[in-house]
Design an enzyme around this catalytic site. Sequence first.
Site, PDB file in Angstrom:
ATOM      1  N   ASN A  11      -7.632   3.329  -1.578  1.00  0.00           N
ATOM      2  CA  ASN A  11      -6.216   3.638  -1.437  1.00  0.00           C
ATOM      3  C   ASN A  11      -5.758   4.410  -2.689  1.00  0.00           C
ATOM      4  O   ASN A  11      -5.860   3.905  -3.804  1.00  0.00           O
ATOM      5  CB  ASN A  11      -5.444   2.318  -1.278  1.00  0.00           C
ATOM      6  CG  ASN A  11      -3.954   2.533  -1.107  1.00  0.00           C
ATOM      7  OD1 ASN A  11      -3.358   3.361  -1.796  1.00  0.00           O
ATOM      8  ND2 ASN A  11      -3.342   1.785  -0.224  1.00  0.00           N
ATOM      9  N   HIS A  14      -1.460   5.058  -5.778  1.00  0.00           N
ATOM     10  CA  HIS A  14      -0.922   4.960  -7.137  1.00  0.00           C
ATOM     11  C   HIS A  14      -1.316   6.114  -8.046  1.00  0.00           C
ATOM     12  O   HIS A  14      -0.791   6.233  -9.150  1.00  0.00           O
ATOM     13  CB  HIS A  14      -1.220   3.582  -7.717  1.00  0.00           C
ATOM     14  CG  HIS A  14      -0.520   2.533  -6.898  1.00  0.00           C
ATOM     15  ND1 HIS A  14       0.850   2.557  -6.728  1.00  0.00           N
ATOM     16  CD2 HIS A  14      -0.982   1.517  -6.127  1.00  0.00           C
ATOM     17  CE1 HIS A  14       1.195   1.567  -5.913  1.00  0.00           C
ATOM     18  NE2 HIS A  14       0.106   0.924  -5.532  1.00  0.00           N
ATOM     19  N   HIS A  47      -0.507   5.212   2.040  1.00  0.00           N
ATOM     20  CA  HIS A  47       0.686   4.620   2.662  1.00  0.00           C
ATOM     21  C   HIS A  47       1.855   5.576   2.482  1.00  0.00           C
ATOM     22  O   HIS A  47       2.320   5.799   1.365  1.00  0.00           O
ATOM     23  CB  HIS A  47       0.956   3.272   1.969  1.00  0.00           C
ATOM     24  CG  HIS A  47       2.099   2.501   2.564  1.00  0.00           C
ATOM     25  ND1 HIS A  47       2.442   1.241   2.123  1.00  0.00           N
ATOM     26  CD2 HIS A  47       2.975   2.790   3.561  1.00  0.00           C
ATOM     27  CE1 HIS A  47       3.473   0.803   2.830  1.00  0.00           C
ATOM     28  NE2 HIS A  47       3.817   1.725   3.692  1.00  0.00           N
ATOM     29  N   ARG A  49       5.367   5.839   2.634  1.00  0.00           N
ATOM     30  CA  ARG A  49       6.529   4.942   2.715  1.00  0.00           C
ATOM     31  C   ARG A  49       7.772   5.710   3.114  1.00  0.00           C
ATOM     32  O   ARG A  49       7.898   6.898   2.832  1.00  0.00           O
ATOM     33  CB  ARG A  49       6.767   4.272   1.357  1.00  0.00           C
ATOM     34  CG  ARG A  49       5.876   3.073   1.130  1.00  0.00           C
ATOM     35  CD  ARG A  49       6.258   2.387  -0.177  1.00  0.00           C
ATOM     36  NE  ARG A  49       5.633   1.094  -0.268  1.00  0.00           N
ATOM     37  CZ  ARG A  49       6.208  -0.056   0.091  1.00  0.00           C
ATOM     38  NH1 ARG A  49       7.437  -0.080   0.542  1.00  0.00           N
ATOM     39  NH2 ARG A  49       5.549  -1.181  -0.012  1.00  0.00           N
ATOM     40  N   ARG A  53       7.964   6.918  -2.147  1.00  0.00           N
ATOM     41  CA  ARG A  53       7.885   6.611  -3.585  1.00  0.00           C
ATOM     42  C   ARG A  53       6.538   6.992  -4.190  1.00  0.00           C
ATOM     43  O   ARG A  53       6.431   7.174  -5.380  1.00  0.00           O
ATOM     44  CB  ARG A  53       8.169   5.139  -3.838  1.00  0.00           C
ATOM     45  CG  ARG A  53       7.080   4.215  -3.398  1.00  0.00           C
ATOM     46  CD  ARG A  53       7.343   2.796  -3.811  1.00  0.00           C
ATOM     47  NE  ARG A  53       8.444   2.202  -3.071  1.00  0.00           N
ATOM     48  CZ  ARG A  53       8.578   0.876  -2.918  1.00  0.00           C
ATOM     49  NH1 ARG A  53       7.726   0.060  -3.477  1.00  0.00           N
ATOM     50  NH2 ARG A  53       9.579   0.393  -2.216  1.00  0.00           N
ATOM     51  N   GLU A  74      -1.390   4.247   6.380  1.00  0.00           N
ATOM     52  CA  GLU A  74      -0.581   3.033   6.472  1.00  0.00           C
ATOM     53  C   GLU A  74       0.863   3.450   6.683  1.00  0.00           C
ATOM     54  O   GLU A  74       1.361   4.343   5.983  1.00  0.00           O
ATOM     55  CB  GLU A  74      -0.680   2.222   5.183  1.00  0.00           C
ATOM     56  CG  GLU A  74      -2.050   1.637   4.942  1.00  0.00           C
ATOM     57  CD  GLU A  74      -2.092   0.889   3.616  1.00  0.00           C
ATOM     58  OE1 GLU A  74      -1.073   0.830   2.905  1.00  0.00           O
ATOM     59  OE2 GLU A  74      -3.160   0.372   3.295  1.00  0.00           O
ATOM     60  N   THR A 105       3.502  -4.124  -0.483  1.00  0.00           N
ATOM     61  CA  THR A 105       3.589  -4.808   0.801  1.00  0.00           C
ATOM     62  C   THR A 105       3.413  -6.301   0.568  1.00  0.00           C
ATOM     63  O   THR A 105       2.323  -6.756   0.230  1.00  0.00           O
ATOM     64  CB  THR A 105       2.496  -4.258   1.752  1.00  0.00           C
ATOM     65  OG1 THR A 105       2.514  -2.843   1.649  1.00  0.00           O
ATOM     66  CG2 THR A 105       2.754  -4.671   3.167  1.00  0.00           C
ATOM     67  N   GLU A 155      -6.200  -6.042   9.888  1.00  0.00           N
ATOM     68  CA  GLU A 155      -6.516  -6.094   8.457  1.00  0.00           C
ATOM     69  C   GLU A 155      -5.871  -7.361   7.910  1.00  0.00           C
ATOM     70  O   GLU A 155      -4.654  -7.543   8.007  1.00  0.00           O
ATOM     71  CB  GLU A 155      -5.996  -4.852   7.721  1.00  0.00           C
ATOM     72  CG  GLU A 155      -6.303  -4.945   6.227  1.00  0.00           C
ATOM     73  CD  GLU A 155      -6.229  -3.615   5.492  1.00  0.00           C
ATOM     74  OE1 GLU A 155      -6.462  -2.560   6.114  1.00  0.00           O
ATOM     75  OE2 GLU A 155      -5.952  -3.649   4.283  1.00  0.00           O
ATOM     76  N   HIS A 198      -5.703  -6.009  -0.114  1.00  0.00           N
ATOM     77  CA  HIS A 198      -4.511  -6.227  -0.942  1.00  0.00           C
ATOM     78  C   HIS A 198      -4.860  -7.102  -2.135  1.00  0.00           C
ATOM     79  O   HIS A 198      -5.290  -8.236  -1.981  1.00  0.00           O
ATOM     80  CB  HIS A 198      -3.328  -6.830  -0.183  1.00  0.00           C
ATOM     81  CG  HIS A 198      -2.020  -6.380  -0.793  1.00  0.00           C
ATOM     82  ND1 HIS A 198      -1.515  -6.920  -1.950  1.00  0.00           N
ATOM     83  CD2 HIS A 198      -1.168  -5.390  -0.444  1.00  0.00           C
ATOM     84  CE1 HIS A 198      -0.394  -6.297  -2.267  1.00  0.00           C
ATOM     85  NE2 HIS A 198      -0.157  -5.359  -1.374  1.00  0.00           N
TER      86      HIS A 198
HETATM   87  N1  PXP Z   1      -4.280  -2.757   2.698  1.00  0.00           N
HETATM   88  C1  PXP Z   1      -2.973  -2.594   3.024  1.00  0.00           C
HETATM   89  C2  PXP Z   1      -2.591  -2.714   4.456  1.00  0.00           C
HETATM   90  C3  PXP Z   1      -2.010  -2.280   2.042  1.00  0.00           C
HETATM   91  O1  PXP Z   1      -0.726  -2.129   2.376  1.00  0.00           O
HETATM   92  C4  PXP Z   1      -2.434  -2.104   0.715  1.00  0.00           C
HETATM   93  C5  PXP Z   1      -1.458  -1.704  -0.342  1.00  0.00           C
HETATM   94  O2  PXP Z   1      -0.913  -0.468  -0.034  1.00  0.00           O
HETATM   95  C6  PXP Z   1      -3.805  -2.271   0.422  1.00  0.00           C
HETATM   96  C7  PXP Z   1      -4.697  -2.621   1.428  1.00  0.00           C
HETATM   97  C8  PXP Z   1      -4.342  -2.086  -0.948  1.00  0.00           C
HETATM   98  O3  PXP Z   1      -3.811  -3.049  -1.792  1.00  0.00           O
HETATM   99  P1  PXP Z   1      -4.050  -2.886  -3.366  1.00  0.00           P
HETATM  100  O4  PXP Z   1      -3.389  -1.614  -3.776  1.00  0.00           O
HETATM  101  O5  PXP Z   1      -3.393  -4.106  -3.919  1.00  0.00           O
HETATM  102  O6  PXP Z   1      -5.538  -2.863  -3.570  1.00  0.00           O
END
Ligand code: PXP
Length: 250
Positions: A11, A14, A47, A49, A53, A74, A105, A155, A198
């Site tokens: 992901n 960030h 994601h 949003r 952001r 996402e 999330t 998930e 997550h």
């Molecule tokens: N899976 C989903 C569905 C999420 O919303 C997120 C965060 O955007 C992640 C995985 C990844 O989480 P993290 O950034 O905490 O590794």
Amino acid sequence: MPLAALRLGVNIDHVATIRNARGGEHPDPVRAAKQAAESGADGITAHLREDRRHITDTDIDRLMAEIDLPLNLEMAATPEMLDIALRHKPHAVCIVPEKREERTTEGGLDVAAGHNHIAPYVRQLGEAGIRVSLFIEPDPVQIAVAEAMGAAVIELHTGAYCEAALRNDTAETARLFQKIEIGTAEGYARGLEVHAGHGLTYDTVKPVAAIAHIAELNIGHFLIGEAIFRGLREAVTTMRGLMVEARAQR
Ligand code: PXP
């Protein structure tokens, strides 16, 4: 029976968070996606949003055009996001709950309470040939409703397990981990593909990666943070190595 391969979805949200802190184009999340791909990622997760952001519409355009790996988009179940998904047709869409005021999330999607709202999204995305995933807590009712809705994938939210591990709360970590294990077995038995994610870190990933029927982990924040210290390639390669080790030790 041989274990299913375990995929890593990186992901890159960030990277965009850091870019957006100053505006401009650096650091570029698409460049990060390319490096993740070269370092053992099997997919890219982003994601989009409602408040944009981190990832922006242009990032999604570019990820679709420039990245060979499957994109897991996402998104919240809103008409705007549905239009965007149907226009791009990414490999997968993961429907997540979204609150403007949250930092990330916070919990899984309540598909049981939100059935009538969410079901048409699952149907329309599925009809467009997109693999639909629902981001839910490892809860038997949520899993049963996800199956009834026709989602291909669930998930499971690993956030609470990871937080308990961070607090060194051993009993709570074990309890929450068991819920993920049971939820995975339940989802698999129902014919769903099971993903998890997550909050996962080098310290928490191995037990989850060792759960036989988990097919994919989606990991972001920790990897991007770790990339500051060791570079993204090494951060991803190390995570991938831990996942492989966990599977091999079973
Ligand atoms: N899976 C989903 C569905 C999420 O919303 C997120 C965060 O955007 C992640 C995985 C990844 O989480 P993290 O950034 O905490 O590794």
